[in-house]
Design a protein around this motif. Structure first.
Motif, PDB file in Angstrom:
ATOM      1  N   ALA A  27      56.307  -3.767  99.332  1.00  0.00           N
ATOM      2  CA  ALA A  27      54.892  -3.380  99.423  1.00  0.00           C
ATOM      3  C   ALA A  27      54.235  -3.775  98.107  1.00  0.00           C
ATOM      4  CB  ALA A  27      54.753  -1.890  99.697  1.00  0.00           C
ATOM      5  N   LEU A  28      53.575  -4.912  98.097  1.00  0.00           N
ATOM      6  CA  LEU A  28      52.958  -5.439  96.885  1.00  0.00           C
ATOM      7  C   LEU A  28      51.653  -4.731  96.524  1.00  0.00           C
ATOM      8  CD1 LEU A  28      53.472  -9.237  97.621  1.00  0.00           C
ATOM      9  CD2 LEU A  28      54.567  -7.953  95.778  1.00  0.00           C
ATOM     10  N   HIS A  29      50.995  -4.131  97.509  1.00  0.00           N
ATOM     11  CA  HIS A  29      49.652  -3.593  97.287  1.00  0.00           C
ATOM     12  C   HIS A  29      49.576  -2.115  97.630  1.00  0.00           C
ATOM     13  CE1 HIS A  29      48.775  -8.025  98.094  1.00  0.00           C
ATOM     14  NE2 HIS A  29      48.521  -7.832  96.813  1.00  0.00           N
ATOM     15  N   GLY A  30      50.612  -1.362  97.258  1.00  0.00           N
ATOM     16  CA  GLY A  30      50.589   0.076  97.484  1.00  0.00           C
ATOM     17  C   GLY A  30      49.386   0.707  96.803  1.00  0.00           C
ATOM     18  N   GLY A  31      48.680   1.572  97.502  1.00  0.00           N
ATOM     19  CA  GLY A  31      47.476   2.198  96.947  1.00  0.00           C
ATOM     20  C   GLY A  31      46.235   1.391  97.223  1.00  0.00           C
ATOM     21  N   VAL A  32      46.323   0.073  97.140  1.00  0.00           N
ATOM     22  CA  VAL A  32      45.188  -0.789  97.489  1.00  0.00           C
ATOM     23  C   VAL A  32      45.113  -0.912  99.007  1.00  0.00           C
ATOM     24  CG1 VAL A  32      44.165  -3.085  97.215  1.00  0.00           C
ATOM     25  CG2 VAL A  32      45.462  -2.062  95.335  1.00  0.00           C
ATOM     26  N   GLU A  33      46.256  -1.128  99.622  1.00  0.00           N
ATOM     27  CA  GLU A  33      46.362  -1.185 101.079  1.00  0.00           C
ATOM     28  C   GLU A  33      47.113   0.074 101.498  1.00  0.00           C
ATOM     29  OE1 GLU A  33      48.172  -5.041 101.536  1.00  0.00           O
ATOM     30  OE2 GLU A  33      46.281  -6.062 101.133  1.00  0.00           O
ATOM     31  N   GLY A  34      46.345   1.163 101.619  1.00  0.00           N
ATOM     32  CA  GLY A  34      46.891   2.506 101.765  1.00  0.00           C
ATOM     33  C   GLY A  34      47.939   2.644 102.850  1.00  0.00           C
ATOM     34  N   GLY A  35      49.009   3.340 102.530  1.00  0.00           N
ATOM     35  CA  GLY A  35      50.073   3.627 103.474  1.00  0.00           C
ATOM     36  C   GLY A  35      51.202   2.622 103.471  1.00  0.00           C
TER      37      GLY A  35
END
Length: 197
Positions: A27-35
């Motif tokens: 998950a490269l974009h945790g928080g940016v792409e929620g969940g």
């Protein structure tokens, strides 16, 4: 589990890496792409897969394209350890709120995950035909981390409804159980295939 702070293009990330099985959840974009980070973590916990998540603990979330994130130590360690990557991303396309785009260079693995999604989460549509996936979501670029492991990988672009159980953001996000079960079944199937080779 190993945590490490890395800086990419002026953005600070906290990475969490757990080395385990030959399939890797990313998950490269945790928080940016929620969940996405929460979903990857839950599936890895249930399957014994290797896990690498990126979150941004400080400042406003910044989206850096995947192709520009490859050159960092945790990703090198991850890619050297696993044979196949499953990279979880989020899309916000209002016209396709229940479509899961299944891209990446390993098309047999993509179809296996799509089959699991169809069975366990039938309210969503997994789309594997590359020509029908919007070009930015296909995950085919050779510099994309999803394609840098020995057997390449699968890029899952998940709508909001497939990433979180809540209409409004929560912390941590809670992924829908049917999606967790579907990806767990799919990853287990891919692990069995890997063991038989």
């Amino acid at each position: 589990m190993r945590t490490e702070h890395v800086r990419i293009e002026g953005v600070d990330f906290l990475t969490t890496l757990t080395l385990a099985g030959p399939i890797g959840l990313l998950a490269l974009h945790g928080g940016v792409e929620g969940g996405t980070a929460e979903l990857a973590t839950e599936v890895a916990t249930r399957t014994g897969a290797t896990l690498l998540t990126f979150t941004q603990p400080l400042g406003p979330p910044t989206h850096i394209p995947s192709t520009r994130m490859s050159e960092c130590p945790p990703l090198h360690t991850f890619a050297a350890h696993v044979s196949l990557t499953i990279s979880l991303h989020g899309h916000n396309r209002g016209s396709t709120p229940r479509t899961i785009y299944v891209g990446g260079s390993n098309r047999p693995a993509a179809r296996a995950l799509a089959t699991a999604l169809s069975r366990w989460a039938p309210e969503f549509l997994p789309l594997t035909t590359l020509s029908e996936i919007p070009n930015p979501l296909r995950g085919l670029h050779p510099d994309n981390p999803v394609n840098r492991t020995k057997d390449g990988g699968v890029q899952l672009e998940l709508p909001v409804l497939a990433r979180t159980s809540h209409a409004a953001p929560t912390h941590p996000e809670i992924p829908p159980e049917e999606i967790v079960e579907a990806l767990t079944a799919g990853v287990r199937s891919l692990m069995e295939r890997a063991e038989q080779r």
